[in-house]
Design an enzyme around this catalytic site. Structure first.
Site, mmCIF file in Angstrom:
data_model
loop_
_atom_site.group_PDB
_atom_site.id
_atom_site.type_symbol
_atom_site.label_atom_id
_atom_site.label_comp_id
_atom_site.label_asym_id
_atom_site.label_seq_id
_atom_site.Cartn_x
_atom_site.Cartn_y
_atom_site.Cartn_z
ATOM 1 N N ILE A 65 -6.152 91.124 -29.686
ATOM 2 C CA ILE A 65 -7.496 91.715 -29.682
ATOM 3 C C ILE A 65 -7.427 93.126 -30.252
ATOM 4 O O ILE A 65 -7.454 94.113 -29.504
ATOM 5 C CB ILE A 65 -8.069 91.786 -28.245
ATOM 6 C CG1 ILE A 65 -7.892 90.451 -27.518
ATOM 7 C CG2 ILE A 65 -9.550 92.144 -28.293
ATOM 8 C CD1 ILE A 65 -8.464 90.457 -26.107
ATOM 9 N N PRO A 66 -7.324 93.270 -31.575
ATOM 10 C CA PRO A 66 -7.351 94.614 -32.153
ATOM 11 C C PRO A 66 -8.705 95.256 -31.882
ATOM 12 O O PRO A 66 -9.724 94.560 -31.903
ATOM 13 C CB PRO A 66 -7.133 94.367 -33.652
ATOM 14 C CG PRO A 66 -7.452 92.937 -33.876
ATOM 15 C CD PRO A 66 -7.192 92.219 -32.590
ATOM 16 N N HIS A 67 -8.719 96.565 -31.582
ATOM 17 C CA HIS A 67 -9.993 97.189 -31.257
ATOM 18 C C HIS A 67 -9.981 98.674 -31.585
ATOM 19 O O HIS A 67 -8.918 99.276 -31.779
ATOM 20 C CB HIS A 67 -10.324 96.982 -29.779
ATOM 21 C CG HIS A 67 -9.243 97.405 -28.836
ATOM 22 N ND1 HIS A 67 -8.209 96.571 -28.476
ATOM 23 C CD2 HIS A 67 -9.016 98.569 -28.180
ATOM 24 C CE1 HIS A 67 -7.410 97.190 -27.635
ATOM 25 N NE2 HIS A 67 -7.861 98.426 -27.439
ATOM 26 N N GLY A 68 -11.177 99.247 -31.640
ATOM 27 C CA GLY A 68 -11.283 100.676 -31.930
ATOM 28 C C GLY A 68 -12.666 101.196 -31.569
ATOM 29 O O GLY A 68 -13.604 100.415 -31.371
ATOM 30 N N TYR B 514 -9.942 105.066 -25.800
ATOM 31 C CA TYR B 514 -10.594 104.519 -24.619
ATOM 32 C C TYR B 514 -11.632 105.463 -24.034
ATOM 33 O O TYR B 514 -12.234 105.180 -23.000
ATOM 34 C CB TYR B 514 -9.544 104.126 -23.570
ATOM 35 C CG TYR B 514 -8.727 102.977 -24.108
ATOM 36 C CD1 TYR B 514 -9.271 101.696 -24.165
ATOM 37 C CD2 TYR B 514 -7.470 103.184 -24.640
ATOM 38 C CE1 TYR B 514 -8.564 100.652 -24.714
ATOM 39 C CE2 TYR B 514 -6.750 102.142 -25.190
ATOM 40 C CZ TYR B 514 -7.298 100.886 -25.229
ATOM 41 O OH TYR B 514 -6.611 99.851 -25.784
#
Lengths: 156, 571
Positions: A65-68, B514
């Site tokens: 799950i690549p995310h940014g 995050y």
């Protein structure tokens, strides 16, 4: 939280023939950029890649799950790619990855971001669903599998 | 002739019965040692068997030899890598901790039993040490994997604190024999001699023994026997010269197992069996020796002493001994609770009997009863306590089916064999899995036929895979060649979190991705540095730090540094 709300058919690519982690991330950035006019493909790619530098987003069992988090969008957007052959992704279990969900979220939404990521991780721990997603030949089939799963979850 | 055969029948039958009973006890979760002790009491002169056994010397002989074997085996099983996190706290517990426990328990015992304070202290000393056999068997029992810092501390403590209790007991027995009412400074000298000789014999003897094992060409069946007889010889020579044999036996085992060793697997497996045999024999004999009616006579004061020991003395001693090491509160609580008493107190309680002290039987009965209470209460609740205090680490290697074989002439590598599970990553991959560096395929068998590993394209479920590997590679290989059930994987995710963060990741970058605000004092730090500042050199897998909206959990360490951490989104 409905995962399917993050997706549209044009951000899903099944049974792709890609040979490296970099190529896959480029392809995902491409899918996302095509439906977010305010963002450049290269910026999305950089954002995903920068996150991978902190540690692989491969969850194990072939899923990543690549995310940014990015400025210039106002809602979370997702894209899915499945691969014919897995690529080396430096995942927890050292196994090749062939099922990827990319997620970009607006700069402001921190809590929502975390909740979506946690929900995605939970979703991909369902082995049966992963098999259905991998077996899907096109976007419609894959979306149906996801819909079916969410419906099943809602009623269960 | 007949009497000999009857004796053999009895002994063998008892052994068999005890082993069968152990299978049952695993199901009830009852501490095994308690089973053996009960069987011993049951066949005794007041039980069903009606066997009269009151020979103190025999009981003492059996107890000592068995303890030597158990401690030697305990040393063999202690991993030197545990020293980084466990050695200093354990040594503090093994010396200061035992002294404090003995003092507090002893003064209370003197008061409650109306004895002189030296006699009270003797009771305190007798029940002062935790039991290696009980702790080892609990910690290595299936399904319980503790945080390394806790497990290591308890294990090294239980292996190394008997000498302290033995020393205190001997000193007090001699003082009472000589009619003294207080202790002189010569006690310190005795302490130095006992521990010094024990340590020298253990360390030097262990080196010599491993040299002998590695140099000699023997029939394979003899290597374990060389190790065993060597270990007992080291125990005995240290004791004969006035040193602590128990310390020597433990240290010798430690030295032998943590150097490259010929026939190492063979030796370990043999000693596993021997340690069991020693435990069963010792507890049967001690149970047989005890006198249940007399025990009941001391039940009330003994119960009170046990309560003070478990609820006051041990926790206080643990807290004070661990003060410099900054252990988290749950870990201190758990270590306090796992102050299991076992055979050592019963064996030590034979000392005053042999010396013919006035109240020797009171000491024995009280010690025996305290051990019983400790085994029942603490032994039975260790696993739930570990879960409750969240000190359990998910392993994924709980039910691994693999064989380990020695490679002749190659001491630090071994052959590892797996029968490939259909659900394992290696069987599901469409190509040959990547192996950790330095690991080689030795053989692959499919349908009883060996395959050519060079041209092999993929592995299938049901294949037998043999690999040449170092011991350190085993966890990675387990992950590849055996299947972690979904339940285990989910447990790992719940424990370590969804994602993995590298040790060199900068906290600023994490905060950016995050979206949380980084506390001022950790600006410019990496994940590795964050844990190092918080936990010092004794950080272990499972240590956690909340950072803004996420939680970081140590997942892998390299030496004393965190190499990878889990990232938990929902905590």
């Amino acid at each position: 939280m409905h995962i399917t709300h993050l997706l549209t058919a044009d951000r899903i690519a099944c049974q792709q023939d890609l040979t490296s982690k970099k190529r896959v991330l480029e392809a995902l950035a491409g899918l996302l950029a095509a439906s977010i006019p305010s963002l450049a493909e290269v910026d999305i790619f950089d954002s995903l890649l920068n996150r991978e530098r902190l540690g692989s987003t491969g969850l194990g069992t072939g899923v990543a799950i690549p995310h940014g988090r990015m400025t210039g969008i106002d809602a979370p957007v997702g894209a899915i790619i499945t691969l014919k052959n897995g690529v080396d992704y430096d995942a927890v279990d050292h196994q090749p990855v062939d099922l990827l969900f990319a997620l970009v979220v607006p700069e402001a939404s921190t809590d929502e971001h975390l909740q979506i990521l946690a929900a995605l991780a939970r979703m991909f721990s369902d082995r049966k669903l992963c098999e259905n997603l991998r077996a899907s030949q096109d976007a419609e089939q894959l979306l149906r599998a996801l819909d079916g799963w969410e419906l099943h979850r809602a009623t269960a | 002739m007949d009497i000999v055969n009857q004796f053999i029948l009895l002994a063998a039958g008892l052994l068999l019965l005890s082993i069968l009973a152990s299978a049952l006890s695993a199901r009830v979760g009852m501490p095994l040692l308690l089973v053996f002790l009960s069987i011993g009491m049951l066949i005794g002169d007041e039980g069903l068997g009606g066997i009269v056994f009151a020979d103190i010397r025999t009981a003492y002989l059996v107890g000592s030899v068995a303890l030597a074997v158990i401690l030697f085996d305990g040393g063999l099983r202690t991993d030197v890598r545990n020293f980084r996190v466990g050695l200093r706290p354990a040594l503090s517990l093994a010396t200061l901790g035992v002294l404090l426990t003995a003092l507090i328990t002893g003064l209370f015992a003197a008061w409650v039993l109306g004895l002189s304070w030296l006699e009270g202290l003797l009771i305190g000393a007798i029940v002062g040490s935790t039991d290696a056999a009980a702790v080892f068997s609990l910690l290595h029992s299936r399904g319980l994997e503790l945080k390394q810092r806790v497990g290591a501390t308890l294990e090294i403590e239980s292996g190394s604190n008997d000498p302290m209790a033995v020393f205190l007991t001997i000193v007090l027995v001699e003082a009472l024999l000589a009619g003294q009412t207080r202790l002189g400074w010569d006690v310190v000298w005795v302490f130095v001699v006992q521990m010094g000789l024990g340590a020298v014999f253990g360390l030097a003897g262990g080196r010599l023994l491993s040299l002998v094992i590695n140099r000699m060409q023997l029939s394979p069946g003899l290597y374990p026997l060389v190790a065993l007889s060597g270990g007992v010889t080291i125990f005995a020579s240290a004791s004969v010269l006035g040193g602590s044999g128990f310390l020597a036996a433990y240290l010798a085992g430690l030295v032998v197992a943590n150097r490259p060793l010929q026939a190492g697997q063979n030796i370990l497996r043999f000693h596993d069996g021997m340690a069991w045999l020693a435990q069963i024999t010792m507890f049967l004999v001690l149970g047989l020796f005890a006198n249940p009616t007399a025990l009941l006579g001391s039940a009330l004061p003994a119960l009170l002493i046990a309560a003070v020991l478990m609820l006051v003395a041990r926790p206080l001693a643990v807290w004070l001994s661990l003060l410099p090491f900054r252990f988290p509160r749950q870990e201190q609580l758990f270590i306090s609770w796992v102050g299991l008493r076992g055979a050592v107190p019963i064996v030590l309680a034979l000392f005053p009997l042999m010396a013919g002290l006035d109240n020797a039987w009171i000491f024995f009965n009280v010690a025996f009863f305290v051990v019983l209470v400790s085994l029942v209460l603490q032994g039975w609740t260790v696993t739930p306590a570990a879960r409750w205090l969240k000190l359990e680490v998910p392993t994924g290697s709980g039910v691994i089916q693999r064989v380990e074989l020695d490679v002749p002439g190659e001491f630090d590598r071994e052959l590892v064999g797996y029968r490939l599970d259909g659900e394992s990553p290696a069987a599901k991959a469409t190509r040959l899995p990547l192996l950790p560096e330095g690991v080689r395929y030795a053989a692959v068998l499919r349908d009883h036929q060996p395959l050519d590993t060079c041209g092999l394209a993929e592995l299938q479920a049901g294949d037998y895979v043999y690999l040449l590997a170092k011991h350190d590679d085993l966890p990675a290989l387990d992950g590849l060649f055996s299947a972690a059930p979904d339940i285990e994987r989910d447990a790992a995710t719940r424990y370590f979190g969804e994602f993995i963060i590298n040790g060199d990741a900068r906290l600023e970058d994490l905060a950016q991705v995050y979206g949380f605000v980084l506390p001022e004092e950790v600006h410019g730090h990496t994940v590795t540095e964050l844990f190092a500042t918080r936990f010092g050199r004794r950080q272990v897998v499972g240590d956690r730090i909340v950072l803004g909206t996420v939680e970081l959990v140590v997942r892998e360490t390299e030496g004393a540094e965190v190499s990878r951490a889990g990232l938990k989104l929902s905590h």
